[in-house]
Design a protein around this motif. Structure first.
Motif, short mmCIF file in Angstrom:
data_model
loop_
_atom_site.label_atom_id
_atom_site.label_comp_id
_atom_site.label_asym_id
_atom_site.label_seq_id
_atom_site.Cartn_x
_atom_site.Cartn_y
_atom_site.Cartn_z
N THR A 101 8.78 16.63 -4.50
CA THR A 101 8.86 18.00 -3.99
C THR A 101 10.19 18.66 -4.31
O THR A 101 11.11 18.01 -4.82
CB THR A 101 8.65 17.98 -2.47
OG1 THR A 101 8.74 19.30 -1.95
CG2 THR A 101 9.71 17.11 -1.79
N ASP A 102 10.30 19.95 -3.99
CA ASP A 102 11.59 20.64 -4.04
C ASP A 102 12.22 20.72 -2.66
O ASP A 102 13.29 21.32 -2.49
CB ASP A 102 11.44 22.04 -4.65
CG ASP A 102 10.52 22.94 -3.83
OD1 ASP A 102 10.03 22.50 -2.77
OD2 ASP A 102 10.28 24.09 -4.24
N ALA A 103 11.55 20.12 -1.67
CA ALA A 103 12.06 20.03 -0.28
C ALA A 103 12.20 21.39 0.40
O ALA A 103 12.91 21.51 1.39
CB ALA A 103 13.40 19.29 -0.24
N ASP B 231 0.86 -1.19 0.00
CA ASP B 231 0.00 0.00 0.00
C ASP B 231 0.89 1.24 0.00
O ASP B 231 1.54 1.54 1.00
CB ASP B 231 -0.91 0.00 1.23
CG ASP B 231 -1.81 -1.23 1.26
OD1 ASP B 231 -2.41 -1.54 0.22
OD2 ASP B 231 -1.89 -1.88 2.34
N MET B 232 0.93 1.92 -1.14
CA MET B 232 1.79 3.09 -1.31
C MET B 232 0.98 4.37 -1.12
O MET B 232 -0.18 4.45 -1.52
CB MET B 232 2.41 3.10 -2.71
CG MET B 232 3.30 1.92 -3.04
SD MET B 232 3.69 1.87 -4.82
CE MET B 232 4.35 3.51 -5.08
N THR B 233 1.64 5.36 -0.55
CA THR B 233 1.08 6.71 -0.51
C THR B 233 2.02 7.62 -1.28
O THR B 233 3.23 7.63 -1.02
CB THR B 233 0.92 7.22 0.94
OG1 THR B 233 0.10 6.33 1.68
CG2 THR B 233 0.30 8.61 0.95
N ILE B 234 1.48 8.35 -2.23
CA ILE B 234 2.29 9.26 -3.05
C ILE B 234 1.76 10.67 -2.84
O ILE B 234 0.58 10.94 -3.05
CB ILE B 234 2.22 8.89 -4.54
CG1 ILE B 234 2.80 7.49 -4.77
CG2 ILE B 234 2.97 9.92 -5.38
CD1 ILE B 234 2.69 7.01 -6.20
N ALA B 235 2.64 11.55 -2.42
CA ALA B 235 2.28 12.96 -2.22
C ALA B 235 3.02 13.82 -3.23
O ALA B 235 4.20 13.59 -3.50
CB ALA B 235 2.62 13.40 -0.80
N ILE B 236 2.31 14.78 -3.80
CA ILE B 236 2.90 15.68 -4.79
C ILE B 236 2.83 17.11 -4.27
O ILE B 236 1.75 17.60 -3.92
CB ILE B 236 2.18 15.57 -6.15
CG1 ILE B 236 2.37 14.15 -6.71
CG2 ILE B 236 2.72 16.60 -7.13
CD1 ILE B 236 1.67 13.92 -8.04
N ASP B 237 3.97 17.74 -4.20
CA ASP B 237 4.06 19.13 -3.77
C ASP B 237 3.49 20.02 -4.88
O ASP B 237 4.04 20.07 -5.98
CB ASP B 237 5.54 19.47 -3.51
CG ASP B 237 5.76 20.91 -3.11
OD1 ASP B 237 4.79 21.68 -3.06
OD2 ASP B 237 6.92 21.28 -2.87
N THR B 238 2.40 20.72 -4.60
CA THR B 238 1.75 21.56 -5.62
C THR B 238 1.96 23.04 -5.33
O THR B 238 1.16 23.88 -5.72
CB THR B 238 0.24 21.26 -5.69
OG1 THR B 238 -0.35 21.50 -4.40
CG2 THR B 238 0.00 19.83 -6.09
N SER B 239 3.06 23.38 -4.67
CA SER B 239 3.31 24.78 -4.32
C SER B 239 3.71 25.62 -5.52
O SER B 239 3.86 26.83 -5.41
CB SER B 239 4.41 24.85 -3.26
OG SER B 239 5.61 24.27 -3.74
#
Length: 439
Positions: free
Chosen positions: A405-407, A313-321
């Protein structure tokens, strides 16, 4: 893009003669060799190189790797083919010592950062600008003075050319400060776009005709040919060694600090594609294991171990800033789909800038394809905490969290119990987890 969009270097203490005007999209130089002392110009360059060796040994050693060559009128300001430093004597004659150092380092860094071998299928004009925009803010931050009115885009500070390239507007009409001769092919995409020649091609042709008719320029260097694929490969290896040896020299002298330390570490570390690193990392979570469960009767009486895989079960988060482009997200989604075809994985996709909204959370089963939503929203600041809060609140623990992300944001104070992988665009570090450079 209008001039109001530019951030210019300004110094009222530095003034140029009226005959020299250095602007991003237009450079006008009066290159009358009869009025210029070529020996004095070369002495000015040599003096600047010597001072760099003493004050900035890392940069000075790189600059010394490029022989100085006074160029004919084909050279508008300065240029490099990754072998030599070409210069317009009229241009150098009008610069002060600080500006000469800037120009020398600018050309050396094009070579040391192997810009000549990294363009790939990108448009040459945009790539040349991206390379300049990567170097110029770095040099200004280190205290070097560029020629007047040179566009300095501070928003690109700390970014490499590959990261800057997609951020440049396709309609930008500015020109690079210098000429990048290593792939200056007249059959380039920009020249063939409308079946004609660009303005700089016409200038080059005119310059060649003038050089033929001007006997006083016989001692000036001709425009070199573009690099061949073999030369690019050889020079790339050579300049990587130059970068390493220059860094060692500066370290021994105790004069290696600032932004260049991070730059050297980044370019000297082994380079692997983020796709292959992501694939290797995800394969380690496939949970393949041997099972001794009784097989079907058709398999015989012996119970032999067989390889079985459980679902993850993977969770993928995308930084949308706003720092991640849609093209980059599309490439990322394509890569995740390729990985899903090899391992059984359900995915929760979360888009987040400074908060997580219910409408920006999507669920994909193991048998379904990960698709790109119509809109990811975002555009505000970056806060990583809401994603971790959401994952921690779920009934079933996540096998792994991947953050795109760009961290540049607020991290949770404590590392979670599940593994976290950061796919990072840029050079920012992460406090914990596994970091993969996204370039």
């Amino acid at each position: 893009m209008s001039k109001s969009d530019y951030q210019f270097w300004q110094n009222s203490n530095i003034e140029l003669e009226p005959q020299v005007r250095v602007i991003g999209e237009d450079v006008v130089i009066e290159n009358n060799i009869d009025k210029i002392d070529l020996q004095a110009v070369e002495t000015k360059l040599t003096k600047a190189r010597t001072q760099l060796i003493l004050d900035k040994p890392f940069l000075g050693n790189l600059v010394l790797r490029l022989p100085l060559k006074a160029a004919g009128s084909w050279c508008r300001t300065s240029a490099t083919d990754a072998k030599s430093f070409y210069y317009n004597p009229g241009f150098i004659d009008q610069l002060d010592n600080h500006q000469v150092k800037f120009v020398l380092i600018h050309e050396a860094l094009h070579c040391a950062l192997t810009h000549f071998s990294r363009r790939g299928n990108r448009l040459k004009h945009k790539w040349d600008l991206a390379c300049d925009f990567a170097i110029n803010p770095l040099l200004v931050k280190e205290g070097f003075h560029p020629p007047l009115d040179l566009p300095i885009f501070h928003k690109y500070q700390g970014m490499i050319a590959e990261e800057i390239y997609p951020m440049i507007d396709d309609s930008i009409d500015t020109e690079p400060m210098d000429q990048h001769l290593y792939d200056d092919n007249p059959k380039d995409d920009a020249s063939e776009s409308d079946g004609g020649l660009r303005e700089d091609d016409l200038q080059d042709n005119s310059a060649k005709d003038n050089d033929k008719n001007n006997t006083t320029s016989s001692s000036l260097a001709d425009k070199p040919s573009p690099l061949t694929p073999d030369e690019i490969q050889q020079l790339s290896s050579k300049w990587q060694k130059n970068l390493a040896s220059s860094a060692q020299l500066a370290q021994r002298a105790g004069k290696l600090d600032g932004e260049f330390v991070k730059l050297i570490d980044f370019f000297l570390q082994p380079q692997f594609s983020w796709q292959s690193l992501l694939s290797q990392y995800m394969s380690s979570f496939a949970r393949d294991d041997f099972s001794y469960a009784r097989p079907s009767r058709r398999s015989g009486n012996a119970i032999l171990p067989s390889l079985r895989s459980n679902q993850i079960d993977m969770t993928i988060a995308i930084d949308t800033s706003g720092s991640i482009s849609k093209d980059e997200i599309d490439e990322f989604v394509t890569e995740i789909n390729a990985i899903k075809s090899n391992i059984r994985a359900s995915i929760i996709l979360i888009a987040c800038d400074e908060k997580v909204s219910k409408e920006l959370i999507w669920h994909f089963e193991a048998w379904g394809e990960l698709t790109f939503p119509v809109s990811l929203g975002g555009g505000k600041g970056t806060n990583f905490n809401p994603v971790f809060d959401y994952v921690n609140a779920q009934d079933t623990a996540s096998s792994v969290l991947i953050y795109f992300t760009d961290a540049k944001g607020r991290f949770p104070e404590f590392e979670p119990s599940y593994p976290v992988m950061w796919l990072v665009k840029g050079k920012e570090s992460v406090p914990w987890g596994h970091r993969i450079q996204l370039n």
